[in-house]
Enzyme design. Structure first.
Site, PDB file in Angstrom:
ATOM      1  N   ARG A  94       0.885  -1.216  -0.179  1.00  0.00           N
ATOM      2  CA  ARG A  94      -0.388   0.130  -0.138  1.00  0.00           C
ATOM      3  C   ARG A  94       0.987   1.511   0.078  1.00  0.00           C
ATOM      4  O   ARG A  94       1.986   1.151   0.700  1.00  0.00           O
ATOM      5  CB  ARG A  94      -1.236   0.212   1.379  1.00  0.00           C
ATOM      6  CG  ARG A  94      -1.702  -0.958   1.266  1.00  0.00           C
ATOM      7  CD  ARG A  94      -2.711  -0.712   2.543  1.00  0.00           C
ATOM      8  NE  ARG A  94      -4.009   0.206   2.389  1.00  0.00           N
ATOM      9  CZ  ARG A  94      -5.115   0.502   3.365  1.00  0.00           C
ATOM     10  NH1 ARG A  94      -4.659  -0.122   3.771  1.00  0.00           N
ATOM     11  NH2 ARG A  94      -5.882   1.447   2.187  1.00  0.00           N
ATOM     12  N   ASP A 244      -3.104   9.115   7.666  1.00  0.00           N
ATOM     13  CA  ASP A 244      -1.971   8.025   6.764  1.00  0.00           C
ATOM     14  C   ASP A 244      -0.871   8.427   7.006  1.00  0.00           C
ATOM     15  O   ASP A 244       0.721   8.201   7.141  1.00  0.00           O
ATOM     16  CB  ASP A 244      -2.450   7.368   6.186  1.00  0.00           C
ATOM     17  CG  ASP A 244      -3.871   6.873   6.740  1.00  0.00           C
ATOM     18  OD1 ASP A 244      -4.665   6.959   6.854  1.00  0.00           O
ATOM     19  OD2 ASP A 244      -3.027   5.429   6.443  1.00  0.00           O
TER      20      ASP A 244
HETATM   21  O1  MRU Z   1      -7.555   1.988   4.430  1.00  0.00           O
HETATM   22  P1  MRU Z   1      -7.163   1.967   5.960  1.00  0.00           P
HETATM   23  O2  MRU Z   1      -8.617   1.894   6.426  1.00  0.00           O
HETATM   24  O3  MRU Z   1      -6.245   1.769   6.081  1.00  0.00           O
HETATM   25  O4  MRU Z   1      -7.330   3.154   6.769  1.00  0.00           O
HETATM   26  C1  MRU Z   1      -7.408   3.954   7.489  1.00  0.00           C
HETATM   27  C2  MRU Z   1      -7.204   5.654   8.197  1.00  0.00           C
HETATM   28  O5  MRU Z   1      -7.414   6.099   7.367  1.00  0.00           O
HETATM   29  C3  MRU Z   1      -7.006   5.645   9.694  1.00  0.00           C
HETATM   30  O6  MRU Z   1      -7.642   6.980   9.878  1.00  0.00           O
HETATM   31  C4  MRU Z   1      -5.524   5.949   9.782  1.00  0.00           C
HETATM   32  O7  MRU Z   1      -4.695   4.733   9.400  1.00  0.00           O
HETATM   33  C5  MRU Z   1      -4.992   6.266  10.857  1.00  0.00           C
HETATM   34  S1  MRU Z   1      -5.593   4.782  11.893  1.00  0.00           S
HETATM   35  C6  MRU Z   1      -4.322   5.095  13.386  1.00  0.00           C
END
Ligand code: MRU
Length: 358
Positions: A94, A244
């Site tokens: 990712r 992220d």
């Molecule tokens: O695609 P995801 O479900 O991995 O996205 C997660 C998010 O956007 C969260 O808000 C982020 O990773 C922070 S987790 C503490």
């Protein structure tokens, strides 16, 4: 069930497998997967079986330990070559959450610092220690973020959150939901949490609402497009979201829809904080324009979760997994080192948040 006992990512007792809670099955099924092959770990990250920036980082750290330790060799050069090959592979799962490459780089630093002095067997032990440290630190960091966020709350507050930045997204506690867990630890039972369902993968409905309800919190689910009315009706006192990847100026990528929540928050004058471990701050990029946004497959929008397809065959689909929220829209950034307020670059410096060495 105790929400905080839902371990999203750990190493098995025999230290041979990565054990993740398969988040794609929640809330219907609590099932743990035992993984040891690089392809399976990659797939678990890609398919969001393990997800959330910090949890991805922990999975990657254990993952690179496991797949590199499987190579039976005494030759350090062969060990290093294999490590780097596997690292590049896992890193490709990712693109947006910086914790994936951050954790892998931190593991590689251990390799580089010790390859001249340690035999392969000791190197494997050292890598294992580092992966455990990444997980342990994540728990402490999340708890600190929770404490600082908790101090912003008042009894009876309504908290809106988007996606899932709860205990499932980290090693424990979460980031955006950590203040709620700390409030519970302090005996507060009067907070209200509103979870945006978070199209298209429903992390808000499937994960945040599940976590909060399991924790005994007054939980309300809403579709993403209902947030404006909820705010207009005065139900939301504060907004906590995750992150992220955050740039040096405070722009940050988080789950698609976060920037819309921030725009609404500004319109209605509601404080909005993003909760960010410093490992998620990427000072090597100046602004959010440099963040690579993951695009995912169309079926997530047209078919996933529906009993039958809900869009015409062949229709073009726009499916970015994240968006970038402009730093001017947010009230503050809660890190484990303290809360940064605008201007964020100066506040980061004051909090001792420095560019990463690796
Ligand atoms: O695609 P995801 O479900 O991995 O996205 C997660 C998010 O956007 C969260 O808000 C982020 O990773 C922070 S987790 C503490």
């Amino acid at each position: 069930m105790n929400a905080l006992s839902l371990n999203s990512v750990v190493l098995s007792d025999d230290e041979k497998e990565l054990v993740i809670l398969d988040q794609t099955l929640l809330p219907c099924e609590v099932k743990y997967l035992h993984l040891s092959k690089a392809e399976d770990i990659w797939e678990a990250i890609y398919a969001l079986r393990v997800r959330g920036a910090p949890a991805i980082g922990v999975a990657a750290a254990y993952g690179i330990y496991l797949v590199s330790a499987q190579l039976e060799t005494d030759d350090m050069n062969a060990f290093c070559d294999n490590f780097r090959k596997q690292k590049a592979f896992l890193d490709s799962a990712r693109p947006t959450a910086v914790n994936l490459s951050w954790a892998l780089n931190r593991m590689e630093k251990v390799l580089d610092e010790n390859k001249a002095t340690l035999p392969v067997a000791d190197m494997k032990k050292r890598l294992l220690q580092e992966a455990h440290a990444i997980r342990e630190e994540d728990i402490a960091i999340s708890r600190s973020i929770g404490q600082l966020g908790f101090e912003l709350l008042h009894h009876g507050d309504g908290i809106l959150t988007h996606c899932n930045a709860g205990t499932l997204a980290t090693a424990k506690y979460g980031t955006a939901l950590a203040p709620v867990y700390v409030a519970l630890e302090n005996g507060w039972d009067d907070l209200r949490v509103y979870c945006d369902e978070t199209r298209p993968l429903l992390q808000g409905a499937r994960l945040s609402a599940f976590e909060m309800q399991t924790a005994g919190v007054d939980t309300t689910l809403l579709c993403d497009n209902m947030a404006s009315l909820l705010m207009k009706r005065g139900k939301v006192d504060i907004i906590f979201v995750g992150c992220d990847r955050m740039a040096a100026n405070g722009d940050f990528a988080n789950k698609i829809g976060t920037s819309a929540v921030a725009i609404l928050a500004k319109h209605y004058g509601i404080p909005i904080f993003t909760c960010v471990p410093t490992s998620t701050i990427d000072l090597s990029i100046a602004t959010g324009d440099e963040i690579v946004i993951e695009e995912r497959k169309p079926e997530e929008v047209t078919e996933t979760w529906y009993a039958q397809r809900m869009a015409p065959e062949g229709v073009k689909v726009f499916n970015p997994a994240f968006d970038v929220t402009d730093h001017t829209l947010i009230t503050g950034v809660i890190t484990e080192k303290g809360i940064a307020y605008p201007p964020f670059d100066k506040s980061f410096e004051k909090l001792g948040i420095k560019p990463k060495e690796n």
